[in-house]
Structure formats: C-alpha cells, structure tokens
Write a protein that holds these residues in place. Structure first.
Motif, PDB file in Angstrom:
ATOM      1  N   VAL A 113       0.920  -1.134   0.018  1.00 25.02           N
ATOM      2  CA  VAL A 113      -0.082  -0.163   0.120  1.00 25.02           C
ATOM      3  C   VAL A 113       0.692   1.301   0.124  1.00 25.02           C
ATOM      4  O   VAL A 113       0.749   2.114  -1.108  1.00 25.02           O
ATOM      5  CB  VAL A 113      -0.869   0.056   1.267  1.00 25.02           C
ATOM      6  CG1 VAL A 113      -1.627   1.237   1.410  1.00 25.02           C
ATOM      7  CG2 VAL A 113      -1.923  -1.151   1.045  1.00 25.02           C
ATOM      8  N   ALA A 117       1.185   3.876  -3.180  1.00 23.89           N
ATOM      9  CA  ALA A 117       0.461   5.299  -2.800  1.00 23.89           C
ATOM     10  C   ALA A 117       1.799   6.241  -3.332  1.00 23.89           C
ATOM     11  O   ALA A 117       1.564   7.245  -3.800  1.00 23.89           O
ATOM     12  CB  ALA A 117       0.339   5.623  -1.636  1.00 23.89           C
ATOM     13  N   THR A 148      -5.948   3.053  -2.631  1.00 23.14           N
ATOM     14  CA  THR A 148      -4.919   2.574  -1.861  1.00 23.14           C
ATOM     15  C   THR A 148      -5.829   1.712  -0.838  1.00 23.14           C
ATOM     16  O   THR A 148      -5.002   0.778  -0.370  1.00 23.14           O
ATOM     17  CB  THR A 148      -4.219   3.818  -1.095  1.00 23.14           C
ATOM     18  OG1 THR A 148      -5.094   4.730  -0.385  1.00 23.14           O
ATOM     19  CG2 THR A 148      -3.283   4.455  -1.961  1.00 23.14           C
TER      20      THR A 148
END
Length: 607
Positions: A113, A117, A148
């Motif tokens: 994640v 991002a 995300t």
C-alpha cells in the motif's frame, strides 16, 4: 428552451475501466518483493485449514468412542483422553497458524500500500502541467484514497478469506469422497458450483453500479472541494445556496445509484442463502438416512454436520468477500489509471545534470502551442546574456508567461530549442534544470504551514539561521519577529492569513534561500499597491544582481532599467532593445508606455 442553473442532469455513465486481470498484473510485482514471506504465510494458511478440518474428524471419533447406553458405569473408564487432547490441540493450532499467517503478511500488505501510494504521488508530480491544469483535485484525491484502501482490502480478502475457504472446501471434498456415499460429494459440489456461478454472474452485473457510484462520488467531492477552496468568491456573490444545490445535485444522482446497488445486493443475498439452505438440508437428510440404515454412525452424522457448519459460514461470506474484491478492483482501476497517465515531459535516457557557468539563456527559433490547432509562439529567438536582465512585455495573452513555463520545461517546445550555457534543456535532467532556476510568481501560493516552513521550502534542510538571513534579505524578518509566534506562525490555506506584500516577501526569501543561477520574475508585483510595489521592486533588483534574470512584466515602469526589453505581440517578438531605444523607435512599446503614463498622470491632472 434555456435550462435552469439547477436543472437535473442524468447520471454520467461509468467510465470504461481496465480489466481486472490487468489490475491484478499491476499489483502482483509489489507483493512478490516479499516472496518468502508470502510463501511462509501460505504454508501457515494450509496448516490452519488442515487443523480446522481435523477438528470435526477428531470430534467424530470422540462421539463414537463415547457412544454408550445412558448410565453405563464404563463411561468414565473409556474416556478418550488422547482424543480430547488432540481436539484441544487442533483448536489451538487453527488460531496459532492463522495469527502466524496474519503476522507474516502484515508487512507485505502495508508495504505494498505504501509503495503504490508513493509511486502514484511521485508520478503525479512527474506529469506535465497540462495534466494538472485539467485535473479535478477533489475527485483525484478521492480516487487515490479509495484505491490505496482497495489494495489492502483486495490482499486481505483474497489471501485471508478466498484462498483459505477454497483450501478448506478442497480438503472437505477429498474427505467426503474417500469416506462416504458419493451423494454427499455430489450435493456439496453442485451447491458450490451453483453458489459461485450465481455470485460471479450477479456480482459482475452489480459492478456497473459500483463504478457509477465511484464516478458520481468523485464528481460530488470535486464540487465540494472546489467550492470550499473558493470560499471567499462564494461569499462575495452570496451563492451559498447555489453551491449547496450544485452539491446536492451530485448527491442526488449518487443516492439513486446507491439505491439500485442495494436492491441488487438484496437479490444476491437471497439467492445465495437459498442455495446454501437447500444444500445443507439435503446433506443432513442423507446423513440421517445413513444413520437409520446403519451405514453411518452417530459420529458420522456429527462429522458431516460439523463440516457443513464450517463450510456454511465461509461460504456465506464468500459472496460478500467476492463482492468486496470486485469493488476493490473497481476502486483500484482509477488509482492505477493515474499511473497509466503518460509523462508528456520525461528525461532523456542519457540525460546529464545541468552545469552552469554564468547561465546564459538562449531561445533559438522556438515555436509552441498548447494545442495543435492553436499556436502560441512563433519563431521566438533571443539570448539573455549571463548576469544580465531581460524583460518580456506585451499585452495579455501575448505569450509572456509561456516562455517561463517552457524554460522550466513544464512543456516541450514544438520546434526550435532552449539552451542554458549551450546545453539543450531537453538533454539535461529536469531536477537539475529546476534547481538552477528560481521564480517569484505573480500569485504566490503558500503551503498551509508555518512561515519558517514556507521560506525553508526553497532549500529543504536549511538551518534556522539561513532562513532568518533570507528573511532579512527579503525585508520580512522584522514583520515575522513582531508576530506572537514568530517564524512558527501558520499562514493558512494558500497563505491567506498574509497580505499580498507579505506573501511576495516570503516568496522572495524562499527564492533567495534557493540561490538559483537564473531568476524569473513573473509579474511579481502586479497585484500589489504602488507603495508595496516600490519596496519590493528595490529588493528584486538587488537579488537580480549578477544573476541571469527574466522579468515578465505588464507595468513598463518596473523594467525601464533592464539591459534588454523584448516586446511580444500575438506570440512574436516585434521589438527589442533597451528602454530609451524602444521609446525612440516610436513603436508598440512607446504606445504602451504613453498609455500607462497617461493613466498615472490622470489623477494628478484631475485635481
């Protein structure tokens, strides 16, 4: 017939997305970086499911061993302590292996994640100014937020729900095939096929509603953010109700799509429950018949019932999980589509850092247009000698600010070249190019942070003493020092707590701290009153000394002492020279000068 400003608009169709397979292919490399953790987590997953399936089997043997007539004195003597211990150990093993899997995979999920991002954030900064002028900030930030979150959800649902359920179903089917009547396997397998097919078909149909909801949610959020960012303008025109109705229009379409989505969800849940209920009833019927016929023991009935309960719970959630996975994929589409945006301006493969030795700037027969059908600059050719100041003047829309954007390489020139000390800016890295250029823009936008942070932005990592020195040079230190919080004073959204002159001085201090070889003043004082303008002009001239400087100006009085003045008209240089020479030529510059002087003298004549 003219439409009202508040008239209803049909909900926009959901934009076509990339395929789920393409989204998964984009995601997998981020997970495979931790391949050993992934493999260990999968082994823990299999261990947990083996233990879970073993529980009903031990329970069956425990029930069979304890099948005695009520009151039989042998009941306590035949208490199967080993089976009881095995039952407890398997229950504990299920939890231990599950938590071990969670522990091993937590870093994989969070790092994926974080990496995605960060990559999207970097990519957005690498995109051209054209993309950012066309973007809708509110919708884009919502896309990133949902995307995300969708990455974490997809990993969690797939590896912690779908895969364990499939492993458990496989183990149960293998046991049923090898130990019981074929009907048990047939009923279970048929129910599974029907359940999965029904879930997939209906969920795929429902995905359209989710995409529509995402699109409408982003649009409503864009309107809200845009309205709040322009709070003062809304208040100036008393348009609070107009903005509320615009926002509500978007919410109304979202509400309609959400209701359709919920209705289809109810249909899906009902169908799934009907399939599961039918299958469980048939399984128990076959087990009951087996016990009556003597082909199955009471322990077998308990075993089959336990299997069905163990399968029923994850199967019931399998539909929910599949829906969530599809929704996560839909959310991730928009996130990864940002990564698919083409970098219009990219470094050449062999790009080298810019090396300045005086910083001579040369525009060589440059032509440019923001759109193919609308050319802005025509054969622009000039040189700014190292350490000198060149002013660019002309009417609004003549292409003045476009020159600074091309020098920063926010866009690529259509033809011709821009060089700095003989180096084509397309052949050097953008990072080194922009480090060599400083700008004081017309509209200084500050970060919603402290004054110190905003000045230090010119040189991240600068010491407090360096920041104070830059503030002194920009004649803003005394003002900052007089504030209750000094350099820690918050400037507000876009610096709105400061006046125009204060913001410009912060911008000057920030540029001084950067210490660039090339300076650009893009109508840096046009929004200020005459007193503030005179004070800041003196500072601008001071910091421009011994630097290559481009001054884009509307007020000609501010550039009268420039070494060279270029007059732009409809994208062409029509005059060039110093102030005296251009006045003597009696051309466009002289006309502009006369008009501006007349406006300055008008109030005095009227008195």
């Amino acid at each position: 017939m003219r439409r009202s400003a508040y008239s209803s608009e049909p909900a926009p169709p959901a934009r076509p997305g990339r395929s789920d397979l393409a989204t998964l292919k984009t995601l997998l490399p981020y997970l495979w970086v931790y391949k050993w953790r992934v493999l260990l987590a999968l082994l823990a997953l299999v261990g947990a499911k083996l233990a879970n399936v073993g529980v009903p089997i031990v329970l069956k043997h425990l029930v069979d061993a304890m099948t005695l007539k009520p009151g039989d004195p042998r009941a306590l003597l035949v208490l199967p302590a080993g089976l009881l211990l095995a039952y407890g150990a398997l229950r504990l093993s299920t939890t231990v292996f599950t938590e071990l899997r969670e522990f091993l995979f937590a870093r994989v999920t969070q790092r994926a994640v974080r990496t995605i991002a960060l990559q999207v954030f970097r990519h957005l900064h690498a995109l051209s100014l054209r993309f950012h002028l066309n973007r809708q900030t509110g919708g884009m930030t919502r896309d990133i937020e949902r995307g995300t979150r969708g990455v974490g959800s997809l990993i969690s649902y797939t590896l912690f729900n779908i895969l364990p359920t499939l492993v458990e179903i496989t183990l149960v089917l293998v046991y049923l095939v090898t130990h019981y009547d074929v009907w048990f396997t047939a009923i279970t397998l048929t129910a599974l096929v029907l359940y999965i097919a029904f879930t997939v078909i209906v969920t795929n149909w429902r995905t359209h509603f989710r995409r529509t909801m995402n699109d409408l949610d982003s649009k409503a959020n864009t309107k809200a953010i845009d309205s709040l960012l322009n709070y003062e303008t809304v208040k100036y025109f008393g348009n609070e109700e107009y903005e509320a109705k615009r926002y509500d229009e978007g919410l109304k379409h979202y509400e309609s799509a959400a209701v359709r989505s919920q209705t289809s969800l109810s249909f899906l849940n009902t169908g799934q429950s009907a399939i599961i209920a039918t299958a469980v009833t048939l399984i128990l019927w076959r087990a009951t018949v087996g016990v009556v016929d003597g082909t199955m023991t009471l322990g077998d009935l308990v075993l089959v019932n336990a299997f069905m309960i163990q399968l029923y719970i994850p199967l019931n959630f399998l539909g929910v999980i599949y829906r969530e996975i599809k929704q996560s994929l839909a959310d991730m589409e928009r996130l990864f589509s940002l990564l698919d945006e083409n970098r219009e301006v990219a470094d050449a493969k062999d790009a080298k850092p810019l090396v300045t030795h005086g910083a001579q700037v040369r525009f060589s027969h440059v032509e440019f247009g923001y759109e193919a059908k609308r050319q802005i600059l025509f054969d622009v050719d000039f040189t700014i000698q190292a350490g000198t100041t060149t002013a660019i003047v002309g009417h609004s829309g003549s292409g003045k600010s476009t020159l600074s954007r091309l020098l920063f390489r926010f866009y690529e020139v259509g033809s011709g070249a821009i060089t700095i000390d003989g180096q084509d800016i397309r052949a050097v890295t953008q990072d080194s190019l922009r480090h060599a250029i400083g700008i004081v823009p017309q509209d200084t936008v500050l970060f919603n942070d402290t004054i110190e942070y905003n000045i230090a932005y010119g040189k991240p990592g600068a010491t407090h003493d360096e920041i104070v020195a830059a503030a002194r040079a920009a004649s803003i230190h005394d003002f900052i020092d007089s504030l209750p919080d000094g350099y820690r004073t918050m400037v507000g959204e876009r610096g709105l707590k400061l006046s125009g002159g204060e913001k410009q001085r912060v911008a000057i201090a920030r540029t001084l701290l950067k210490d660039p070889a090339i300076l650009i003043f893009d109508e840096a004082t046009s929004a200020l009153d005459s007193k503030a303008e005179q004070a800041i002009q003196a500072q601008l001239k001071e910091i421009a000394k011994n630097r290559t400087t481009m001054v884009i100006a509307h007020r000609l009085s501010t550039v009268a002492d420039a070494h060279q003045i270029l007059v732009l008209d409809h994208g062409r240089i029509v005059e060039r020279g110093n102030h005296a020479a251009l006045l003597a030529a009696d051309g466009l510059y002289a006309q502009m000068w006369a008009r501006q002087q007349a406006r300055i003298d008008a109030p005095a004549d009227a008195m």
